[in-house]
Design a protein around this motif. Structure first.
Motif, PDB file in Angstrom:
ATOM      1  N   ILE A 260      15.655  -4.266  19.900  1.00 17.05           N
ATOM      2  CA  ILE A 260      15.167  -3.192  19.033  1.00 17.05           C
ATOM      3  C   ILE A 260      16.019  -3.098  17.772  1.00 17.05           C
ATOM      4  N   PHE A 261      17.327  -3.227  17.929  1.00 17.46           N
ATOM      5  CA  PHE A 261      18.211  -3.206  16.768  1.00 17.46           C
ATOM      6  C   PHE A 261      17.848  -4.333  15.797  1.00 17.46           C
ATOM      7  N   GLU A 262      17.607  -5.527  16.327  1.00 18.27           N
ATOM      8  CA  GLU A 262      17.226  -6.668  15.485  1.00 18.27           C
ATOM      9  C   GLU A 262      15.878  -6.423  14.795  1.00 18.27           C
ATOM     10  N   LEU A 263      14.932  -5.836  15.524  1.00 16.95           N
ATOM     11  CA  LEU A 263      13.619  -5.547  14.945  1.00 16.95           C
ATOM     12  C   LEU A 263      13.726  -4.538  13.796  1.00 16.95           C
ATOM     13  N   ILE A 264      14.596  -3.580  13.956  1.00 15.31           N
ATOM     14  CA  ILE A 264      14.810  -2.596  12.886  1.00 15.31           C
ATOM     15  C   ILE A 264      15.465  -3.283  11.684  1.00 15.31           C
ATOM     16  N   GLN A 265      16.468  -4.110  11.950  1.00 16.64           N
ATOM     17  CA  GLN A 265      17.157  -4.836  10.873  1.00 16.64           C
ATOM     18  C   GLN A 265      16.185  -5.734  10.096  1.00 16.64           C
ATOM     19  N   ASN A 266      15.253  -6.361  10.810  1.00 15.27           N
ATOM     20  CA  ASN A 266      14.291  -7.277  10.186  1.00 15.27           C
ATOM     21  C   ASN A 266      13.021  -6.563   9.724  1.00 15.27           C
ATOM     22  N   ASN A 267      13.036  -5.244   9.798  1.00 12.15           N
ATOM     23  CA  ASN A 267      11.946  -4.397   9.313  1.00 12.15           C
ATOM     24  C   ASN A 267      10.617  -4.590  10.072  1.00 12.15           C
ATOM     25  N   PHE A 268      10.690  -5.006  11.324  1.00  8.22           N
ATOM     26  CA  PHE A 268       9.489  -5.064  12.156  1.00  8.22           C
ATOM     27  C   PHE A 268       9.153  -3.674  12.666  1.00  8.22           C
ATOM     28  N   VAL A 269      10.187  -2.854  12.872  1.00 10.42           N
ATOM     29  CA  VAL A 269      10.012  -1.495  13.360  1.00 10.42           C
ATOM     30  C   VAL A 269      10.642  -0.547  12.353  1.00 10.42           C
ATOM     31  N   ASN A 270       9.840   0.436  11.937  1.00  7.73           N
ATOM     32  CA  ASN A 270      10.316   1.451  10.995  1.00  7.73           C
ATOM     33  C   ASN A 270       9.618   2.753  11.376  1.00  7.73           C
ATOM     34  N   GLU A 271      10.383   3.704  11.873  1.00 11.04           N
ATOM     35  CA  GLU A 271       9.809   4.956  12.371  1.00 11.04           C
ATOM     36  C   GLU A 271       9.053   5.725  11.292  1.00 11.04           C
ATOM     37  N   GLU A 272       9.608   5.778  10.088  1.00  9.57           N
ATOM     38  CA  GLU A 272       8.932   6.516   9.014  1.00  9.57           C
ATOM     39  C   GLU A 272       7.608   5.854   8.650  1.00  9.57           C
ATOM     40  N   ARG A 273       7.622   4.535   8.548  1.00  7.88           N
ATOM     41  CA  ARG A 273       6.395   3.798   8.216  1.00  7.88           C
ATOM     42  C   ARG A 273       5.350   4.004   9.314  1.00  7.88           C
ATOM     43  N   PHE A 274       5.796   3.979  10.577  1.00 12.69           N
ATOM     44  CA  PHE A 274       4.901   4.229  11.708  1.00 12.69           C
ATOM     45  C   PHE A 274       4.279   5.622  11.598  1.00 12.69           C
ATOM     46  N   ALA A 275       5.121   6.634  11.374  1.00 13.84           N
ATOM     47  CA  ALA A 275       4.635   8.012  11.330  1.00 13.84           C
ATOM     48  C   ALA A 275       3.654   8.213  10.174  1.00 13.84           C
ATOM     49  N   ARG A 276       3.971   7.650   9.019  1.00 15.44           N
ATOM     50  CA  ARG A 276       3.068   7.779   7.864  1.00 15.44           C
ATOM     51  C   ARG A 276       1.709   7.134   8.160  1.00 15.44           C
ATOM     52  N   ALA A 277       1.727   5.946   8.728  1.00 18.29           N
ATOM     53  CA  ALA A 277       0.477   5.246   9.046  1.00 18.29           C
ATOM     54  C   ALA A 277      -0.314   6.025  10.102  1.00 18.29           C
TER      55      ALA A 277
ATOM     56  N   ALA B 103       5.309 -10.388  17.370  1.00 19.69           N
ATOM     57  CA  ALA B 103       3.861 -10.448  17.161  1.00 19.69           C
ATOM     58  C   ALA B 103       3.229  -9.082  17.447  1.00 19.69           C
ATOM     59  N   TYR B 104       3.711  -8.417  18.476  1.00 18.41           N
ATOM     60  CA  TYR B 104       3.246  -7.086  18.855  1.00 18.41           C
ATOM     61  C   TYR B 104       3.480  -6.086  17.720  1.00 18.41           C
ATOM     62  N   CYS B 105       4.648  -6.170  17.099  1.00 21.05           N
ATOM     63  CA  CYS B 105       4.991  -5.261  15.993  1.00 21.05           C
ATOM     64  C   CYS B 105       4.264  -5.629  14.707  1.00 21.05           C
ATOM     65  N   ALA B 106       3.975  -6.897  14.519  1.00 21.88           N
ATOM     66  CA  ALA B 106       3.307  -7.346  13.300  1.00 21.88           C
ATOM     67  C   ALA B 106       1.822  -6.952  13.303  1.00 21.88           C
ATOM     68  N   TYR B 107       1.250  -6.783  14.481  1.00 19.97           N
ATOM     69  CA  TYR B 107      -0.170  -6.456  14.596  1.00 19.97           C
ATOM     70  C   TYR B 107      -0.499  -5.103  13.969  1.00 19.97           C
TER      71      TYR B 107
END
Length: 160
Positions: free
Chosen positions: A50-67, A20-24
């Motif tokens: 964290i590995f699971e969140l990356i696999q499920n696309n909740f966390v993406n460093e590039e997407r974070f940096a772009r946003a 939920a924290y990552c989806a916000y």
């Protein structure tokens, strides 16, 4: 529950809360890791989640940096220098930073710099042109714009 002590979550509860924290909004791995430690989890479990969140696309460093770059530039009118400094604590790779900064169009960047300079010029009451330009430049540089771009814009722009 004692005052001052954070609640400890079970791994299942922590996964649900962190999703939920990552989806916000977009989060960096560092932000997620810190939050998981706040939940009372240990390193092995934190890394697994964290590995699971990356696999499920909740966390993406590039997407974070772009946003992050898009938001700080378009909403807060920050320059590249200040944005890069704000991203530094997130420990992003040079490759990701380079891709993130493609979100800023050079013409748009120049237009925002000009807008920042003109806005400050209207507020500065200094009569001495040298000091006036110094104050305007100091402000724009403080906003994260490169000094050479700031001075070029001040020299070629009719800001009076």
């Amino acid at each position: 529950m004692e005052q001052g002590k954070p609640r400890q979550y079970s791994p299942k509860e922590a996964r649900e809360k962190i999703e939920a924290y990552c989806a916000y909004r977009e989060r960096s791995q560092l932000e997620v890791k810190q939050k998981l430690y706040e939940y009372g989890l240990y390193t092995d479990l934190v890394n697994e989640i964290i590995f699971e969140l990356i696999q499920n696309n909740f966390v993406n460093e590039e997407r974070f940096a772009r946003a992050f770059v898009r938001g700080k530039f378009s909403i807060k009118k920050w320059g590249r220098v200040k944005i890069k400094q704000a991203l530094y604590p997130h420990h992003l790779s040079d490759y990701i930073l380079k891709k993130a900064f493609t979100e800023i169009d050079d013409q748009q960047y120049d237009a925002v710099l000009k807008e920042v300079i003109e806005k400050k010029a209207r507020l500065v009451k200094e009569k001495n042109e040298f000091r006036r330009n110094g104050k305007i430049a100091q402000y724009a540089i403080g906003r994260g714009f490169e000094p050479d771009l700031v001075w070029d814009a001040i020299k070629k722009g009719n800001i009076f």
